[in-house]
Write an enzyme that holds these catalytic residues in place. Structure first.
Site, PDB file in Angstrom:
ATOM      1  N   LYS A   1      -5.358  -3.119   4.673  1.00  0.00           N
ATOM      2  CA  LYS A   1      -4.923  -1.905   3.993  1.00  0.00           C
ATOM      3  C   LYS A   1      -4.288  -0.995   5.043  1.00  0.00           C
ATOM      4  O   LYS A   1      -4.846  -0.836   6.147  1.00  0.00           O
ATOM      5  CB  LYS A   1      -6.130  -1.212   3.351  1.00  0.00           C
TER       6      LYS A   1
ATOM      7  N   GLY B   1      -7.056  -8.412  -6.941  1.00  0.00           N
ATOM      8  CA  GLY B   1      -8.448  -8.177  -7.318  1.00  0.00           C
ATOM      9  C   GLY B   1      -8.755  -6.702  -7.456  1.00  0.00           C
ATOM     10  O   GLY B   1      -8.041  -5.849  -6.924  1.00  0.00           O
TER      11      GLY B   1
ATOM     12  N   GLU C   1       2.788  -5.186   0.709  1.00  0.00           N
ATOM     13  CA  GLU C   1       2.495  -4.965  -0.713  1.00  0.00           C
ATOM     14  C   GLU C   1       2.626  -3.482  -1.046  1.00  0.00           C
ATOM     15  O   GLU C   1       2.072  -2.632  -0.348  1.00  0.00           O
ATOM     16  CB  GLU C   1       1.073  -5.466  -0.974  1.00  0.00           C
TER      17      GLU C   1
ATOM     18  N   LYS D   1      -5.603  -9.599   4.526  1.00  0.00           N
ATOM     19  CA  LYS D   1      -4.749  -8.485   4.080  1.00  0.00           C
ATOM     20  C   LYS D   1      -5.357  -7.204   4.620  1.00  0.00           C
ATOM     21  O   LYS D   1      -6.540  -6.926   4.402  1.00  0.00           O
ATOM     22  CB  LYS D   1      -4.697  -8.497   2.554  1.00  0.00           C
TER      23      LYS D   1
ATOM     24  N   SER E   1      -9.301  -8.957   1.472  1.00  0.00           N
ATOM     25  CA  SER E   1      -8.653  -7.663   1.644  1.00  0.00           C
ATOM     26  C   SER E   1      -9.558  -6.797   2.509  1.00  0.00           C
ATOM     27  O   SER E   1     -10.726  -6.586   2.169  1.00  0.00           O
ATOM     28  CB  SER E   1      -8.459  -7.044   0.251  1.00  0.00           C
TER      29      SER E   1
ATOM     30  N   ASP F   1       2.716  -4.667  -6.585  1.00  0.00           N
ATOM     31  CA  ASP F   1       1.422  -4.687  -7.272  1.00  0.00           C
ATOM     32  C   ASP F   1       1.474  -3.620  -8.368  1.00  0.00           C
ATOM     33  O   ASP F   1       1.840  -3.901  -9.522  1.00  0.00           O
ATOM     34  CB  ASP F   1       0.309  -4.428  -6.226  1.00  0.00           C
TER      35      ASP F   1
ATOM     36  N   LYS G   1      -2.300  -8.823 -11.378  1.00  0.00           N
ATOM     37  CA  LYS G   1      -3.682  -8.385 -11.631  1.00  0.00           C
ATOM     38  C   LYS G   1      -3.864  -8.320 -13.137  1.00  0.00           C
ATOM     39  O   LYS G   1      -3.302  -7.447 -13.795  1.00  0.00           O
ATOM     40  CB  LYS G   1      -3.899  -6.986 -11.063  1.00  0.00           C
TER      41      LYS G   1
ATOM     42  N   ASP H   1      -1.146  -3.992   2.710  1.00  0.00           N
ATOM     43  CA  ASP H   1      -1.053  -3.364   1.387  1.00  0.00           C
ATOM     44  C   ASP H   1      -1.134  -1.850   1.583  1.00  0.00           C
ATOM     45  O   ASP H   1      -2.131  -1.338   2.090  1.00  0.00           O
ATOM     46  CB  ASP H   1      -2.196  -3.854   0.493  1.00  0.00           C
TER      47      ASP H   1
HETATM   48  O1  SMG Z   1     -10.990  -7.514  -5.286  1.00  0.00           O
HETATM   49  O2  SMG Z   1     -10.740  -8.263  -3.267  1.00  0.00           O
HETATM   50  C1  SMG Z   1     -10.604  -7.398  -4.111  1.00  0.00           C
HETATM   51  C2  SMG Z   1      -9.903  -6.120  -3.710  1.00  0.00           C
HETATM   52  C3  SMG Z   1      -8.499  -6.386  -3.404  1.00  0.00           C
HETATM   53  O3  SMG Z   1      -7.314  -4.826  -2.108  1.00  0.00           O
HETATM   54  C4  SMG Z   1      -7.672  -5.148  -3.203  1.00  0.00           C
HETATM   55  N1  SMG Z   1      -7.346  -4.465  -4.296  1.00  0.00           N
HETATM   56  O4  SMG Z   1      -4.254  -2.693  -4.346  1.00  0.00           O
HETATM   57  O5  SMG Z   1      -4.631  -4.772  -4.257  1.00  0.00           O
HETATM   58  C5  SMG Z   1      -5.047  -3.627  -4.298  1.00  0.00           C
HETATM   59  C6  SMG Z   1      -6.526  -3.280  -4.257  1.00  0.00           C
HETATM   60  C7  SMG Z   1      -6.888  -2.386  -5.373  1.00  0.00           C
HETATM   61  C8  SMG Z   1      -8.305  -1.970  -5.399  1.00  0.00           C
HETATM   62  S1  SMG Z   1      -8.739  -0.741  -4.302  1.00  0.00           S
HETATM   63  C9  SMG Z   1      -8.221   0.731  -4.987  1.00  0.00           C
HETATM   64 MG    MG Z   2      -2.482  -3.896  -3.959  1.00  0.00          MG
END
Ligand code: SMG
Ligand code: MG
Length: 370
Positions: free
Chosen positions: A163, A291, A214, A161, A135, A239, A263, A189
């Site tokens: 953001k 994650g 996402e 992925k 991510s 999610d 999750k 995401d």
């Molecule tokens: O653990 O690799 C990881 C992070 C993955 O992007 C990730 N998590 O929305 O999926 C999600 C985010 C939530 C955590 S950041 C606020």
């Molecule tokens: Mg997410």
């Protein structure tokens, strides 16, 4: 199995690079671990939330309070607190799935260790390696983003992925697609950053051949996702909206998503996570494991879950080095785009005392048997 001690260990681990999303910007992982000592074995779990309620409504101080006053007393009052009975004992307490997940997971870990059974075996794992995606946070510039992605691809991650948020979407996604070609498994995401009025804009993401988008809309906007799904070719993955197997069943039936990110911390633990997996498999919906920047403790447990048959898409489970210079357990390493599922008892990892000493800032006792 009798519980003798429950303690909370507050930890702060610096991230190897800042992680920015539409909802938060972090330079460290500041969370707490739960350590449960029973007369048969010890167990560990890791709180999935943050000090501030920016991703989830739960936050560290609130979770600690609810554990201390409401969850730990209910669970320690059980004559034989086995993992399968924990959820029922905690059920009168509304909400707070992350706090509940913590207690159930630490006890489940202890229970599996007491029976010398790997958590993966307990959950129903069918593979010993799990595909690792990564991510990638929002960066200041597009060249910086492309540089970051290129580093991860060189390491062997099998899916990227990105953001996104309003103002950081079409451009970075288009740039990544152009730079790395159509063969790259690319997804985005939004962490709830858009509303249905952005549908026309989001539709332009279709041209980039994304694996999924996402959580584009608010967590409680399942109806909005149903409408958006009718307008987009890109599959929607939920999610934040999925807090239980019932949520998953409803979202799927209504047509709000075609993919689910599971999750364990967000849904109240590994047993509910497995139920979501089962519901999705029954409906032909692919799942993958999300994650929360877990240390090796949560990462090991997520790997056990991701070894179930329905986890057919690469997961947000990356190598330890993606997050931390020093992990709390032996480091997880990437090999051929995969991480190995630990095969020792319980989560299969050992918390390294020296690393824990270096990264813990406080220990607080939540329960001691008298
Ligand atoms: O653990 O690799 C990881 C992070 C993955 O992007 C990730 N998590 O929305 O999926 C999600 C985010 C939530 C955590 S950041 C606020
Ligand atoms: Mg997410």
């Amino acid at each position: 199995m009798n519980i003798e001690l429950i303690e909370l260990v507050e930890v702060r681990l610096p991230l190897v690079r800042p992680f920015r999303t539409s909802c938060s910007a972090d330079t460290e992982r500041h969370t707490f671990l739960l350590h449960v000592v029973t007369d048969a074995a010890e167990g560990w779990a890791e709180f999935g939330g943050d000090p501030e309620p920016l991703y989830s409504p739960e936050f560290a101080a609130g979770a600690e309070r609810v554990l201390l006053d409401h969850l730990v007393p209910r669970v320690t009052a059980l004559p034989r607190p086995g993992a399968a009975r924990i959820a029922a004992a905690m059920a009168p307490v509304k909400g707070n799935p992350m706090a509940k997940a913590l207690l159930e997971t630490a006890i489940l870990d202890a229970e599996c260790r007491a029976h010398a059974m790997p958590l993966g075996t307990y959950l129903g794992a069918v593979r010993d390696r799990v595909a690792a995606g990564v991510s990638v946070g929002i960066t200041d510039t597009i060249p910086e983003l492309l540089d970051t992605i290129s580093g991860y691809l060189a390491e062997g991650y099998v899916r990227i992925k990105l953001k996104i948020e309003p103002g950081w979407d079409l451009e970075p996604v288009g740039a990544a697609r152009r730079e790395f070609g159509d063969g790259l498994a690319l997804q985005v995401d939004a962490n709830t950053a858009y509303s249905l009025t952005d549908a026309e804009h989001l539709r332009r993401l279709d041209e980039f051949g994304l694996v999924q988008i996402e959580q584009p809309l608010a967590e409680d906007d399942v109806a909005g996702h149903v409408e958006l799904a009718k307008l987009l070719r890109t599959p929607i993955c939920l999610d934040e909206s999925i807090r239980s197997a019932r949520d998953a069943a409803a979202a799927i039936r209504l047509g709000a998503c075609r993919i689910v990110n599971i999750k364990p911390s967000r849904v109240g633990g590994y047993l509910e996570a497995r139920r979501i997996h089962d519901v999705c498999v029954a409906h032909g919906i692919p799942v993958w494991c999300g994650g929360m920047l877990e240390t090796g403790i949560g990462r090991a447990q997520n790997l056990a879950l991701a070894a179930l048959p329905g986890f057919v898409l690469p997961n947000d489970i990356s190598a330890s080095s993606r997050y931390y210079a020093e992990d709390l357990t032996e480091a997880f390493e990437l090999a051929d785009g995969c991480l190995s599922v630990p095969d020792g008892p319980g989560s299969g990892v050992t918390v390294l005392p020296a690393a824990l000493r270096r990264h813990s800032v406080a220990t607080r006792k939540l329960y001691q048997k008298r």
